[in-house]
Motif scaffolding. Sequence first.
Motif, short mmCIF file in Angstrom:
data_model
loop_
_atom_site.label_atom_id
_atom_site.label_comp_id
_atom_site.label_asym_id
_atom_site.label_seq_id
_atom_site.Cartn_x
_atom_site.Cartn_y
_atom_site.Cartn_z
N VAL A 1 4.47 -10.57 -1.55
CA VAL A 1 5.82 -10.64 -0.99
C VAL A 1 6.43 -9.24 -0.87
CG1 VAL A 1 8.15 -11.49 -1.38
CG2 VAL A 1 6.20 -13.00 -1.77
N LEU A 2 6.26 -8.43 -1.90
CA LEU A 2 6.84 -7.08 -1.85
C LEU A 2 6.16 -6.23 -0.78
CD1 LEU A 2 7.55 -6.21 -5.59
CD2 LEU A 2 9.00 -7.33 -3.90
N ALA A 3 4.89 -6.48 -0.53
CA ALA A 3 4.19 -5.74 0.54
C ALA A 3 4.85 -6.03 1.88
CB ALA A 3 2.71 -6.12 0.58
N VAL A 4 5.24 -7.28 2.09
CA VAL A 4 5.93 -7.65 3.33
C VAL A 4 7.33 -7.02 3.36
CG1 VAL A 4 6.92 -9.58 4.63
CG2 VAL A 4 4.64 -9.81 3.61
N GLU A 5 8.06 -7.19 2.25
CA GLU A 5 9.45 -6.70 2.23
C GLU A 5 9.54 -5.17 2.25
OE1 GLU A 5 11.91 -8.49 -0.78
OE2 GLU A 5 11.36 -10.52 -0.18
N GLY A 6 8.52 -4.49 1.75
CA GLY A 6 8.57 -3.03 1.67
C GLY A 6 7.96 -2.33 2.88
N ALA A 7 7.36 -3.12 3.78
CA ALA A 7 6.58 -2.53 4.88
C ALA A 7 7.39 -1.53 5.70
CB ALA A 7 6.02 -3.63 5.77
N LYS A 8 8.62 -1.92 6.07
CA LYS A 8 9.42 -1.06 6.96
C LYS A 8 9.84 0.23 6.27
CE LYS A 8 11.42 -4.04 10.43
NZ LYS A 8 12.30 -5.19 10.41
N ALA A 9 9.86 0.24 4.96
CA ALA A 9 10.29 1.43 4.21
C ALA A 9 9.08 2.24 3.71
CB ALA A 9 11.19 1.04 3.04
N ASN A 10 7.92 2.00 4.31
CA ASN A 10 6.70 2.71 3.90
C ASN A 10 6.44 2.58 2.40
OD1 ASN A 10 4.38 4.26 3.95
ND2 ASN A 10 5.47 6.23 3.99
N ILE A 11 6.68 1.37 1.89
CA ILE A 11 6.32 1.09 0.48
C ILE A 11 5.04 0.25 0.51
CG2 ILE A 11 7.04 0.09 -1.71
CD1 ILE A 11 9.95 0.29 -0.74
N LYS A 12 3.99 0.78 -0.09
CA LYS A 12 2.72 0.06 -0.16
C LYS A 12 2.59 -0.53 -1.56
CE LYS A 12 1.49 2.16 3.77
NZ LYS A 12 1.92 1.52 5.03
N VAL A 13 2.28 -1.81 -1.60
CA VAL A 13 2.16 -2.50 -2.89
C VAL A 13 0.75 -3.07 -3.00
CG1 VAL A 13 3.22 -4.19 -4.44
CG2 VAL A 13 4.60 -3.12 -2.64
N ASN A 14 -0.01 -2.59 -3.94
CA ASN A 14 -1.40 -3.00 -4.09
C ASN A 14 -1.70 -3.37 -5.54
OD1 ASN A 14 -2.68 -2.50 -1.35
ND2 ASN A 14 -1.65 -0.54 -1.70
N ALA A 15 -2.90 -3.83 -5.79
CA ALA A 15 -3.28 -4.21 -7.16
C ALA A 15 -4.66 -3.69 -7.49
CB ALA A 15 -3.26 -5.72 -7.31
N VAL A 16 -4.84 -3.33 -8.76
CA VAL A 16 -6.16 -2.99 -9.26
C VAL A 16 -6.61 -4.13 -10.18
CG1 VAL A 16 -5.30 -1.66 -11.25
CG2 VAL A 16 -7.58 -1.19 -10.34
N SER A 17 -7.87 -4.49 -10.05
CA SER A 17 -8.45 -5.49 -10.95
C SER A 17 -9.53 -4.76 -11.74
CB SER A 17 -9.06 -6.63 -10.13
OG SER A 17 -9.61 -7.60 -11.00
N PRO A 18 -9.17 -4.25 -12.93
CA PRO A 18 -10.08 -3.33 -13.62
C PRO A 18 -11.07 -4.03 -14.55
CG PRO A 18 -7.98 -3.41 -14.78
CD PRO A 18 -7.90 -4.41 -13.65
#
Length: 305
Positions: free
Chosen positions: A177-194
């Motif tokens: 959801v944050l990836a969608v909401e942050g897209a226009k502000a050049n906010i990239k939201v990702n996850a690491v599965s370590p």
Amino acid sequence: MKRMQDRVAVVTGAGNGLGREHALLLAREGASVVVNDLGGTVNGVGGDGAAADQVVSEIRAAGGKAVANHDSVATPEGAQNLIDTAIKHFGRVDALINNAGILRDKSFAKMALEDFEAVLRVHLLGSTYCTKAAWPLMLEQKYGRVVMTTSVAGTSGNFGQANYGAAKMGLLGLMNVLAVEGAKANIKVNAVSPGATTRMTQGLGAVSGEIDELMQPAHVAPAVAYMASEECDFTAHIITAAAGGFGRVQFFETEGVQFDPRQPVTVDMFAQAVAVLTDLSTAAPVAPGVLGQMPARLATVGIQF
Ligand code: NAI
């Protein structure tokens, strides 16, 4: 090239294990780092500022910039104070690494709800509180990188980790959801599965001794440092990282079946179609948005929208 030159990174749970390596690498890449850790045991009991202080000393000794923060991410006030610490010392927040975590393993049958809630509070709510505090700053500056820490315990399931698996999957919903909401502000939201040998996983016996030694937390940090940097132009990706190996986890949906929705749809119809609709050979990655395969499927029965 230093990927984090003039950037400010906040790393939660950075006093030990993976977070420590993320903080050290981000500092080597030029970032000013806020090293958060309240101390405490793997089960989330107690607190001791020494762990975060030690990592700050190491960064400074190597010529880097860092300050410690000893708040718990599991309260909105602690998370706000953590982000305020970054602003006070370094003036901005470019990257937030939500890494802090605890374990309270037990089979679901035996798990006290208190232990379920405690794990959700640190992983899911802690990441939410920290991101919520940093989000307005990232929106305002039209730049941000957020990394969630998920786990195979959520994406694949693991005995005794209902609380942990639920929290780790919850983080992926938050990420999407944050990836969608942050897209226009050049906010990239990702996850690491370590996957790494740390005090959290030591002795769990998931893998043998020799592999254990190869699963260094330092081998996970490069993926996190990349996703914390401007160079990272993808969002809502789940990146696996263990023992020097990296990959991507993605949700897929099958082509499925389509009945005419203008007619009754029965359990018998569904039962007869189960083999086809669950056949993964037709699966394709799910796209962002809420409609999924629906438009394509409805088109097969002549409904366009
Ligand atoms: P760790 O126990 O070495 O480090 C976790 C750190 O988080 C500790 O320093 C702890 O003091 C800190 N912490 C706990 N609660 C906190 C709170 N409320 N506020 C601030 N700090 C807090 O464990 P490890 O292995 O380094 O885990 C880091 C992250 O990676 C966790 O989110 C964990 O669930 C995740 N993970 C680790 C895997 C592994 O193989 N080690 C596998 C999958 C996920």
